[in-house]
Structures are given as C-alpha cells and as structure tokens.
Design a protein around this motif. Structure first.
Motif, PDB file in Angstrom:
ATOM      1  N   ILE A  68       0.837  -1.202   0.000  1.00  0.00           N
ATOM      2  CA  ILE A  68       0.000   0.000   0.000  1.00  0.00           C
ATOM      3  C   ILE A  68       0.872   1.253   0.000  1.00  0.00           C
ATOM      4  N   LYS A  69       1.888   1.259   0.824  1.00  0.00           N
ATOM      5  CA  LYS A  69       2.771   2.421   0.925  1.00  0.00           C
ATOM      6  C   LYS A  69       3.479   2.693  -0.397  1.00  0.00           C
ATOM      7  N   ASN A  70       3.886   1.628  -1.075  1.00  0.00           N
ATOM      8  CA  ASN A  70       4.576   1.763  -2.363  1.00  0.00           C
ATOM      9  C   ASN A  70       3.613   1.923  -3.536  1.00  0.00           C
ATOM     10  N   ARG A  71       2.311   1.938  -3.247  1.00  0.00           N
ATOM     11  CA  ARG A  71       1.269   2.067  -4.266  1.00  0.00           C
ATOM     12  C   ARG A  71       1.308   0.937  -5.296  1.00  0.00           C
ATOM     13  N   ASP A  72       1.775  -0.223  -4.859  1.00  0.00           N
ATOM     14  CA  ASP A  72       1.723  -1.407  -5.711  1.00  0.00           C
ATOM     15  C   ASP A  72       0.294  -1.879  -5.911  1.00  0.00           C
ATOM     16  N   THR A  73      -0.581  -1.547  -4.960  1.00  0.00           N
ATOM     17  CA  THR A  73      -1.922  -2.110  -5.000  1.00  0.00           C
ATOM     18  C   THR A  73      -2.686  -1.684  -6.240  1.00  0.00           C
ATOM     19  N   LEU A  74      -2.490  -0.450  -6.675  1.00  0.00           N
ATOM     20  CA  LEU A  74      -3.154  -0.009  -7.903  1.00  0.00           C
ATOM     21  C   LEU A  74      -2.655  -0.818  -9.087  1.00  0.00           C
ATOM     22  N   THR A  75      -1.345  -0.968  -9.187  1.00  0.00           N
ATOM     23  CA  THR A  75      -0.771  -1.754 -10.278  1.00  0.00           C
ATOM     24  C   THR A  75      -1.325  -3.166 -10.281  1.00  0.00           C
ATOM     25  N   MET A  76      -1.409  -3.782  -9.100  1.00  0.00           N
ATOM     26  CA  MET A  76      -1.862  -5.170  -9.010  1.00  0.00           C
ATOM     27  C   MET A  76      -3.326  -5.310  -9.401  1.00  0.00           C
ATOM     28  N   THR A  77      -4.181  -4.417  -8.878  1.00  0.00           N
ATOM     29  CA  THR A  77      -5.601  -4.556  -9.158  1.00  0.00           C
ATOM     30  C   THR A  77      -5.928  -4.233 -10.608  1.00  0.00           C
ATOM     31  N   VAL A  78      -5.302  -3.182 -11.157  1.00  0.00           N
ATOM     32  CA  VAL A  78      -5.543  -2.842 -12.556  1.00  0.00           C
ATOM     33  C   VAL A  78      -5.050  -3.962 -13.464  1.00  0.00           C
ATOM     34  N   THR A  79      -3.875  -4.493 -13.174  1.00  0.00           N
ATOM     35  CA  THR A  79      -3.321  -5.566 -13.991  1.00  0.00           C
ATOM     36  C   THR A  79      -4.193  -6.814 -13.943  1.00  0.00           C
ATOM     37  N   ALA A  80      -4.668  -7.161 -12.752  1.00  0.00           N
ATOM     38  CA  ALA A  80      -5.529  -8.332 -12.626  1.00  0.00           C
ATOM     39  C   ALA A  80      -6.808  -8.149 -13.435  1.00  0.00           C
ATOM     40  N   THR A  81      -7.383  -6.936 -13.386  1.00  0.00           N
ATOM     41  CA  THR A  81      -8.606  -6.665 -14.130  1.00  0.00           C
ATOM     42  C   THR A  81      -8.374  -6.744 -15.636  1.00  0.00           C
ATOM     43  N   LEU A  82      -7.290  -6.136 -16.107  1.00  0.00           N
ATOM     44  CA  LEU A  82      -7.006  -6.140 -17.535  1.00  0.00           C
ATOM     45  C   LEU A  82      -6.636  -7.544 -18.019  1.00  0.00           C
ATOM     46  N   ALA A  83      -5.947  -8.301 -17.182  1.00  0.00           N
ATOM     47  CA  ALA A  83      -5.637  -9.679 -17.566  1.00  0.00           C
ATOM     48  C   ALA A  83      -6.920 -10.481 -17.752  1.00  0.00           C
ATOM     49  N   GLY A  84      -7.893 -10.244 -16.867  1.00  0.00           N
ATOM     50  CA  GLY A  84      -9.183 -10.905 -17.029  1.00  0.00           C
ATOM     51  C   GLY A  84      -9.885 -10.492 -18.315  1.00  0.00           C
TER      52      GLY A  84
END
Length: 279
Positions: free
Chosen positions: A136-152
């Motif tokens: 969360i601090k490194n703002r990885d969460t946005l990257t992870m959630t967006v990537t998971a959505t686009l992969a789907g």
C-alpha cells in the motif's frame, strides 16, 4: 513516479493487446470497439477493481467489534508505516494467505485468510500484514488490481476469439490458436512482469515496518508449505488475481504454476535472513 510510469506502461500494453484481438475479431471496427472497451475497463479498474477482487475472493469486512486483535494489529502497523488505517477483510478459506488492494493509501484494504489467522504466530502474522502495508505504501496495490482486471479482460477477449474463429480475412483458424495461446500467455507474462520486483521490495519494506525480518521469513516458509496442501477455490476461479497474494494461491497441480507469478520463496527467505544478519 516510477510506480505511476509502470502502471501506465502496463495499461498501454494490455490496451494494445486488446486492440489486436479486437482487430482479429472485427477488423478496424473491432479494434475501435476494443479500444473503447479497454478505455472503459481501465477507468473501471482504476476506481472499482479493488472492490471486485474482494467480492471475487468472498472477503468479509471486519472491525474492532468482530475482530479486535486483528484490527488493532493492522492499526498499530499502519501507524508505524505512517499510513491511513486501511479497511480490514477476512477471506473464507483455510489456505493461509493475504493480499492488499486499493487505488491509493486513502482507499486501501488488507485481506487475510482464515487459514492465516489460524496458523500464524502473532509475530509472523504481523510480518505478513506489514508486507501488505508495504504494498500500500509503495502504491503497488493499484498496479496489481488494474493488472488483474485487464488480464481478465484479455482472457475474455481471447475466449471470444476462440469461439468465433476470428474474421476469415484475419487468419481465421490462426485467430483461434492465438486465442488459446497468446491471450492467456500475455496475461501470465504481465503478472510476472510486476510480481518479482514488487514482492522483494515489499518483503524488505515490510520487514522494516514490523522490525522483524526473520518473523516474515518464517511466515513465508510456513505459508508456502501449507498453501500447497489447501485449495483456495475463489482464487482458482479467478487466477488473474493470483499475483496479488503474498504466496501464489493456486494449487500446485494447476497449469498456472508454469507462470512464475512470484519470486522463489527460498530466495525471498534468504534475502530476509541476510537483512536480519546485517542489522
């Protein structure tokens, strides 16, 4: 800044792939439709993918009344990390695991499984939560959630191409092969592209937040050992979200294991042990 650039590059790459699949389905018109679809998907993912992932994983939000010890631990670690208090969720699976999600620290969540709460000593649980707070601090969460959505979305478009066979003037049967091979391969490669570096960094930063690198190392070893014995059905049904977890939640027998969404656990443990020796 680097995290924002990485997010943009991933979005652009996935958008280009969606447009390519759209072109194979319907030529120029299909590509334009895919571009519009990708734009809408990106906007939706930016604002809503965290909620979608939590729903997919059957997450239940808890508070200081329903899970006081867990919420107090998250609050104390968030304060140490100089972060706003995230929402806290529990996943209804016996597999020990955890992930974080959210578009920014002000709109974030930490999710842990029932299996994690049942199998982790307090110091190891704190290490896992600190790891997720580091995301969360490194703002990885946005990257992870967006990537998971686009992969789907890529997988969905690939399925459409597979069943339609593609336009006859765009390769026809070749389109079906591409749907079966390239679309899921691309989704897996995107997961790999972001996972290794962010996991190593979150291990290091999480160890700094908790102050106990060896506890996190022991937690990783324990989770890796137990996760392979327990099937996480929500994760199995939504494999695009696998890279979000601290340890790959997919069962060892699944073909998804061919895609290394996480760094080797042994290497992660070795780095944390070296970090502890260097303190």
């Amino acid at each position: 800044m680097a995290g924002n650039a990485r997010t943009f590059i991933l979005m652009a790459a996935m958008t280009a792939l969606l447009m390519g699949l759209g072109w194979m389905l319907g030529g120029q018109g299909g590509a334009i439709i895919a571009l519009v679809f990708a734009g809408a998907t990106n906007v939706w993912a930016w604002w809503n993918s965290d909620k979608a992932v939590l729903r997919q994983q059957n997450a239940i939000q808890v508070d200081s009344q329903s899970a006081p010890e867990l919420v107090d631990m998250v609050a104390a670690l968030a304060q140490r990390a100089d972060l706003p208090m995230p929402a806290v969720y529990v996943l209804q699976t016996e597999q020990p695991n955890a992930f974080a999600t959210g578009r920014n620290p002000e709109n974030s969540a930490v999710a842990v499984t029932q299996g994690l709460l049942a199998n982790m000593p307090r110091d190891e649980l704190a290490g896992v939560i600190a790891h997720e707070l580091a995301h969360i601090k490194n703002r990885d969460t946005l990257t992870m959630t967006v990537t998971a959505t686009l992969a789907g979305a890529i997988a969905m478009m690939g399925n459409m191409l597979l069943f339609s066979g593609g336009r006859s003037d765009r390769g026809g049967g070749l389109g079906a092969v591409l749907a079966m091979v390239i679309a899921p391969l691309a989704a897996g490669l995107v997961q790999m592209a972001i996972s290794r570096a962010r996991e190593y960094e979150a291990d290091r930063d999480g160890a700094l937040i908790s102050g106990q690198p060896l506890a996190l190392a022991n937690a990783l070893a324990r989770i890796a050992q137990l996760a392979g014995r327990t099937v996480n059905m929500p994760a199995e049904r939504n494999p695009a979200s696998a890279a979000m977890f601290i340890i790959n939640p997919l069962h060892a027998l699944r073909a998804d294991r061919l895609f290394a969404t996480h760094p080797p656990t042994e290497e992660r443990i070795a780095r944390l042990q070296a970090m502890a020796r260097g303190r």
